[in-house]
Scaffold this active site. Structure first.
Site, PDB file in Angstrom:
ATOM      1  N   THR A 196      25.657 -17.358 -39.403  1.00  0.00           N
ATOM      2  CA  THR A 196      24.696 -16.952 -40.422  1.00  0.00           C
ATOM      3  C   THR A 196      24.005 -18.385 -41.238  1.00  0.00           C
ATOM      4  N   ASP A 197      22.688 -18.466 -41.753  1.00  0.00           N
ATOM      5  CA  ASP A 197      22.294 -19.556 -42.393  1.00  0.00           C
ATOM      6  C   ASP A 197      22.805 -19.660 -43.811  1.00  0.00           C
ATOM      7  N   GLU A 198      23.709 -18.759 -44.312  1.00  0.00           N
ATOM      8  CA  GLU A 198      24.474 -18.978 -45.448  1.00  0.00           C
ATOM      9  C   GLU A 198      25.521 -19.947 -45.427  1.00  0.00           C
ATOM     10  N   LYS A 234      32.612 -16.987 -43.007  1.00  0.00           N
ATOM     11  CA  LYS A 234      31.909 -17.338 -41.744  1.00  0.00           C
ATOM     12  C   LYS A 234      31.763 -18.778 -41.297  1.00  0.00           C
ATOM     13  N   GLY A 275      31.761  -5.329 -32.399  1.00  0.00           N
ATOM     14  CA  GLY A 275      30.877  -5.360 -33.491  1.00  0.00           C
ATOM     15  C   GLY A 275      29.546  -4.646 -33.082  1.00  0.00           C
ATOM     16  N   GLY A 276      29.492  -4.040 -32.032  1.00  0.00           N
ATOM     17  CA  GLY A 276      28.047  -3.544 -31.634  1.00  0.00           C
ATOM     18  C   GLY A 276      27.958  -2.254 -32.062  1.00  0.00           C
ATOM     19  N   ASN A 317      17.932 -10.678 -41.421  1.00  0.00           N
ATOM     20  CA  ASN A 317      17.639  -9.747 -40.500  1.00  0.00           C
ATOM     21  C   ASN A 317      17.063  -8.333 -41.308  1.00  0.00           C
ATOM     22  N   TYR A 341      32.020 -14.393 -48.388  1.00  0.00           N
ATOM     23  CA  TYR A 341      31.502 -14.013 -47.266  1.00  0.00           C
ATOM     24  C   TYR A 341      31.039 -15.440 -46.433  1.00  0.00           C
ATOM     25  N   LYS A 383      35.701  -1.783 -34.525  1.00  0.00           N
ATOM     26  CA  LYS A 383      36.515  -1.103 -35.338  1.00  0.00           C
ATOM     27  C   LYS A 383      36.180   0.304 -35.861  1.00  0.00           C
ATOM     28  N   GLY A 401      24.305  -5.753 -33.821  1.00  0.00           N
ATOM     29  CA  GLY A 401      25.125  -5.434 -32.637  1.00  0.00           C
ATOM     30  C   GLY A 401      24.268  -4.208 -31.725  1.00  0.00           C
ATOM     31  N   ASP A 458      40.340  -3.303 -33.056  1.00  0.00           N
ATOM     32  CA  ASP A 458      40.184  -4.481 -34.204  1.00  0.00           C
ATOM     33  C   ASP A 458      40.110  -5.729 -33.492  1.00  0.00           C
ATOM     34  N   ASN A 518      12.439 -12.366 -53.735  1.00  0.00           N
ATOM     35  CA  ASN A 518      12.830 -10.731 -53.575  1.00  0.00           C
ATOM     36  C   ASN A 518      11.938 -10.113 -54.226  1.00  0.00           C
ATOM     37  N   THR A 566      38.600 -10.620 -40.733  1.00  0.00           N
ATOM     38  CA  THR A 566      37.817 -10.395 -39.548  1.00  0.00           C
ATOM     39  C   THR A 566      37.025 -11.648 -39.164  1.00  0.00           C
TER      40      THR A 566
HETATM   41  P1  NAD Z   1      27.524  -4.945 -39.961  1.00  0.00           P
HETATM   42  O1  NAD Z   1      27.854  -4.847 -41.134  1.00  0.00           O
HETATM   43  O2  NAD Z   1      26.158  -3.860 -39.826  1.00  0.00           O
HETATM   44  O3  NAD Z   1      28.221  -4.468 -38.606  1.00  0.00           O
HETATM   45  C1  NAD Z   1      29.435  -5.198 -38.424  1.00  0.00           C
HETATM   46  C2  NAD Z   1      30.088  -4.684 -37.412  1.00  0.00           C
HETATM   47  O4  NAD Z   1      31.364  -4.933 -37.241  1.00  0.00           O
HETATM   48  C3  NAD Z   1      30.453  -3.164 -37.701  1.00  0.00           C
HETATM   49  O5  NAD Z   1      30.102  -2.072 -36.632  1.00  0.00           O
HETATM   50  C4  NAD Z   1      31.893  -2.914 -37.939  1.00  0.00           C
HETATM   51  O6  NAD Z   1      32.467  -1.765 -37.774  1.00  0.00           O
HETATM   52  C5  NAD Z   1      32.203  -4.104 -37.129  1.00  0.00           C
HETATM   53  N1  NAD Z   1      33.607  -4.634 -37.423  1.00  0.00           N
HETATM   54  C6  NAD Z   1      34.043  -5.097 -38.560  1.00  0.00           C
HETATM   55  N2  NAD Z   1      35.158  -5.458 -38.683  1.00  0.00           N
HETATM   56  C7  NAD Z   1      35.618  -5.489 -37.362  1.00  0.00           C
HETATM   57  C8  NAD Z   1      36.717  -5.866 -36.651  1.00  0.00           C
HETATM   58  N3  NAD Z   1      38.166  -6.227 -37.765  1.00  0.00           N
HETATM   59  N4  NAD Z   1      37.229  -5.479 -35.493  1.00  0.00           N
HETATM   60  C9  NAD Z   1      36.065  -4.947 -34.806  1.00  0.00           C
HETATM   61  N5  NAD Z   1      34.897  -4.611 -35.414  1.00  0.00           N
HETATM   62  C10 NAD Z   1      34.579  -4.871 -36.551  1.00  0.00           C
HETATM   63  O7  NAD Z   1      26.791  -6.341 -39.522  1.00  0.00           O
HETATM   64  P2  NAD Z   1      25.254  -6.788 -39.224  1.00  0.00           P
HETATM   65  O8  NAD Z   1      24.539  -7.115 -40.306  1.00  0.00           O
HETATM   66  O9  NAD Z   1      24.979  -6.408 -38.020  1.00  0.00           O
HETATM   67  O10 NAD Z   1      25.841  -8.558 -38.932  1.00  0.00           O
HETATM   68  C11 NAD Z   1      26.409  -8.695 -37.682  1.00  0.00           C
HETATM   69  C12 NAD Z   1      26.865 -10.223 -37.578  1.00  0.00           C
HETATM   70  O11 NAD Z   1      25.414 -11.136 -37.641  1.00  0.00           O
HETATM   71  C13 NAD Z   1      27.622 -10.697 -38.731  1.00  0.00           C
HETATM   72  O12 NAD Z   1      28.649 -11.611 -38.098  1.00  0.00           O
HETATM   73  C14 NAD Z   1      26.998 -11.260 -39.643  1.00  0.00           C
HETATM   74  O13 NAD Z   1      27.870 -12.361 -40.211  1.00  0.00           O
HETATM   75  C15 NAD Z   1      25.788 -11.823 -38.619  1.00  0.00           C
HETATM   76  N6  NAD Z   1      24.764 -12.182 -39.482  1.00  0.00           N
HETATM   77  C16 NAD Z   1      23.923 -10.794 -40.069  1.00  0.00           C
HETATM   78  C17 NAD Z   1      22.815 -11.316 -40.658  1.00  0.00           C
HETATM   79  C18 NAD Z   1      22.146 -10.006 -41.493  1.00  0.00           C
HETATM   80  O14 NAD Z   1      21.010 -10.330 -42.058  1.00  0.00           O
HETATM   81  N7  NAD Z   1      22.400  -8.708 -41.127  1.00  0.00           N
HETATM   82  C19 NAD Z   1      22.064 -12.586 -40.705  1.00  0.00           C
HETATM   83  C20 NAD Z   1      22.947 -13.361 -40.195  1.00  0.00           C
HETATM   84  C21 NAD Z   1      23.897 -13.468 -39.390  1.00  0.00           C
HETATM   85  O1  DAU Z   2      21.274 -15.068 -44.804  1.00  0.00           O
HETATM   86  C1  DAU Z   2      22.012 -14.171 -43.882  1.00  0.00           C
HETATM   87  C2  DAU Z   2      22.593 -13.199 -44.707  1.00  0.00           C
HETATM   88  O2  DAU Z   2      21.611 -12.180 -45.137  1.00  0.00           O
HETATM   89  C3  DAU Z   2      23.778 -12.511 -43.572  1.00  0.00           C
HETATM   90  O3  DAU Z   2      24.750 -13.684 -43.285  1.00  0.00           O
HETATM   91  C4  DAU Z   2      24.364 -11.388 -44.451  1.00  0.00           C
HETATM   92  O4  DAU Z   2      25.412 -10.854 -43.480  1.00  0.00           O
HETATM   93  C5  DAU Z   2      23.352 -10.504 -45.015  1.00  0.00           C
HETATM   94  O5  DAU Z   2      24.032  -9.490 -45.817  1.00  0.00           O
HETATM   95  C6  DAU Z   2      22.135 -11.040 -45.564  1.00  0.00           C
HETATM   96  O6  DAU Z   2      22.884 -11.769 -46.914  1.00  0.00           O
HETATM   97  P1  DAU Z   2      21.984 -11.505 -48.360  1.00  0.00           P
HETATM   98  O7  DAU Z   2      23.142 -11.680 -49.391  1.00  0.00           O
HETATM   99  O8  DAU Z   2      20.967 -12.518 -48.518  1.00  0.00           O
HETATM  100  O9  DAU Z   2      21.340  -9.963 -48.064  1.00  0.00           O
HETATM  101  P2  DAU Z   2      21.415  -8.925 -49.350  1.00  0.00           P
HETATM  102  O10 DAU Z   2      20.565  -7.946 -48.612  1.00  0.00           O
HETATM  103  O11 DAU Z   2      22.435  -8.509 -49.789  1.00  0.00           O
HETATM  104  O12 DAU Z   2      20.438  -9.514 -50.365  1.00  0.00           O
HETATM  105  C7  DAU Z   2      19.237  -9.902 -50.049  1.00  0.00           C
HETATM  106  C8  DAU Z   2      18.594 -10.676 -51.311  1.00  0.00           C
HETATM  107  O13 DAU Z   2      18.305  -9.693 -52.213  1.00  0.00           O
HETATM  108  C9  DAU Z   2      19.636 -11.494 -52.323  1.00  0.00           C
HETATM  109  O14 DAU Z   2      18.815 -12.608 -52.899  1.00  0.00           O
HETATM  110  C10 DAU Z   2      20.053 -10.554 -53.193  1.00  0.00           C
HETATM  111  C11 DAU Z   2      19.016  -9.569 -53.611  1.00  0.00           C
HETATM  112  N1  DAU Z   2      19.341  -8.403 -54.061  1.00  0.00           N
HETATM  113  C12 DAU Z   2      20.115  -7.688 -52.905  1.00  0.00           C
HETATM  114  C13 DAU Z   2      20.725  -6.368 -53.336  1.00  0.00           C
HETATM  115  C14 DAU Z   2      21.670  -5.679 -52.326  1.00  0.00           C
HETATM  116  C15 DAU Z   2      19.017  -7.783 -55.063  1.00  0.00           C
HETATM  117  O15 DAU Z   2      18.173  -8.303 -55.759  1.00  0.00           O
HETATM  118  N2  DAU Z   2      19.561  -6.344 -55.194  1.00  0.00           N
HETATM  119  C16 DAU Z   2      20.336  -5.732 -54.512  1.00  0.00           C
HETATM  120  O16 DAU Z   2      20.657  -4.559 -54.707  1.00  0.00           O
END
Ligand code: NAD
Ligand code: DAU
Length: 331
Positions: free
Chosen positions: A123-125, A151, A7-8, A177, A147, A34, A13, A59, A246, A98
């Site tokens: 994730t903290d979720e 996880k 997932g880099g 993040n 989701y 993927k 990544g 994948d 928010n 996945t």
């Molecule tokens: P992202 O959606 O930006 O990236 C996910 C990547 O995984 C993509 O490049 C996608 O092509 C790849 N992928 C998806 N399905 C795949 C498969 N079956 N095989 C190979 N590759 C695949 O996600 P992100 O925000 O970079 O999050 C990365 C990780 O960190 C995830 O595990 C997510 O649960 C976790 N995480 C994210 C956040 C956040 O705030 N973004 C916070 C906490 C944890």
């Molecule tokens: O807490 C870690 C998680 O943070 C990661 O595990 C997930 O991969 C990442 O997507 C993120 O989840 P959230 O649901 O917290 O992120 P999102 O950016 O979707 O939403 C952040 C907050 O903003 C949430 O309370 C919902 C709100 N929101 C989001 C969207 C997309 C809105 O109010 N309007 C929007 O359109």
């Protein structure tokens, strides 16, 4: 080290791969991705010709592809996931595949090939909504959307493989993040790019849900430390230490983009919307990690990055994204 990063090509990544090759110049990285809608080769365009970097499209649910990609690898860092909560409410299938079966495939490969470490990114979720206090690693998981349930399934399987087979897994659970290269479905890049286009910012419910924001480069440093210094079978929370409602975040984005608050558009709440996440990060602090970036500075730098990288995000907001956006928001 030679690392397999799965997932880099996604948000965290790609930032992590760049971090590793910058801070450990002798390391090599194989990126198995993927390339779903969220995976973008442009995120790592600067590394395409770097001899230390190899890309494999595939994948994580495919055992043969995973085993082939593992050749000569010292450790795996698994970012591969479906990551967007709203999409998990519409089409959960890919999340189960996945985020659960993908982890299973990696665990089997690590077990068979005797790879020294699998760092699984979670994730903290998984702790569910936390009204008061902060979740510790020993707290039970109580996920509340497809989701986070997927996880949590991946986490529990990984810990079970440690418990029963001594497969060397370690898990990080970070808070929300933000930073460069984040797909514009997530709230910060969505609101920044909408604001730049003078489009409405769809704020869910009363706007008072709380998230703890972590700059992506701080998370990368924490992940890297856990990879090299963490203990097998352990979970490490990584929190930004910056909790904000928010609506407050939205006003900050409008201020930084120079747009009026009239752009805020209250919309129907996300079903099952967790009110607040908060993690206790003492354990990773004891390993020697602390966030280096101040939230205000990092948010400003992030807004500037999106302002300066229209050629990166504009193509992402057409096509597949347009159809998703209309279905999700009806805007
Ligand atoms: P992202 O959606 O930006 O990236 C996910 C990547 O995984 C993509 O490049 C996608 O092509 C790849 N992928 C998806 N399905 C795949 C498969 N079956 N095989 C190979 N590759 C695949 O996600 P992100 O925000 O970079 O999050 C990365 C990780 O960190 C995830 O595990 C997510 O649960 C976790 N995480 C994210 C956040 C956040 O705030 N973004 C916070 C906490 C944890
Ligand atoms: O807490 C870690 C998680 O943070 C990661 O595990 C997930 O991969 C990442 O997507 C993120 O989840 P959230 O649901 O917290 O992120 P999102 O950016 O979707 O939403 C952040 C907050 O903003 C949430 O309370 C919902 C709100 N929101 C989001 C969207 C997309 C809105 O109010 N309007 C929007 O359109």
């Amino acid at each position: 080290m030679k690392l397999l990063v799965t997932g880099g090509s996604g948000f965290i990544g790609s930032n992590f791969i760049r971090h590793v090759l910058t801070t450990h110049p002798d390391d090599r990285v194989v990126n198995l991705d993927k390339l779903t809608y969220a995976g973008n080769p442009a995120n790592l365009a600067d590394l395409e010709r770097d001899p230390r970097y190899t890309f494999v499209q595939g994948d994580v649910c495919d055992g043969k592809i995973v085993r082939d990609a593992c050749r000569g690898v010292d450790a795996i860092v698994n970012f591969a996931a479906e990551s967007h909560v709203d999409r998990s409410l519409m089409e959960p299938d890919a999340f189960l595949k996945t985020d659960v079966f993908g982890v299973f495939t990696l665990l089997e490969a690590v077990r068979e090939l005797k790879i020294a470490r699998l760092l699984h990114i979670s994730t903290d979720e998984v702790y569910g909504s936390v009204e008061r206090g902060s979740s510790r690693e020993s707290d039970p998981v109580r996920p509340s959307n497809p989701y986070s349930a997927s996880k949590a399934g991946g986490d529990l399987l990984a810990l079970a493989y440690w418990h029963t087979h001594r497969v060397p897994v370690v898990i990080t659970r970070s808070s929300n993040n933000f930073g460069p290269y984040q797909y514009p479905e997530k709230v910060i890049p969505l609101f920044v790019t909408n604001a730049l286009d003078d489009q409405p910012l769809p704020l869910y419910g009363d706007g008072r849900n709380v998230r703890d924001w972590l700059y992506v480069l701080d998370n990368c440093a924490g992940i890297d430390l856990v990879l090299r210094k963490g203990a097998d079978g352990e979970v490490y929370n990584i929190g930004g230490g910056h909790e904000v409602e928010n609506v407050v975040l939205t006003r900050q984005i409008l201020q930084l983009t120079g747009r009026p608050e009239t752009l805020i558009r209250p919309v129907k709440d996300r079903p099952g919307h967790d009110r607040r996440y908060s993690v206790d990060s003492k354990k990773v602090h004891q390993l020697g990690w602390t966030p280096r970036h101040r939230f205000g500075d990092a948010l400003r730098a992030t807004v500037e990055w999106y302002k300066g990288h229209e050629a990166w995000w504009r193509p992402l907001k057409s096509g597949e994204f347009r159809a998703y956006y209309e279905r999700q928001y009806g805007l």
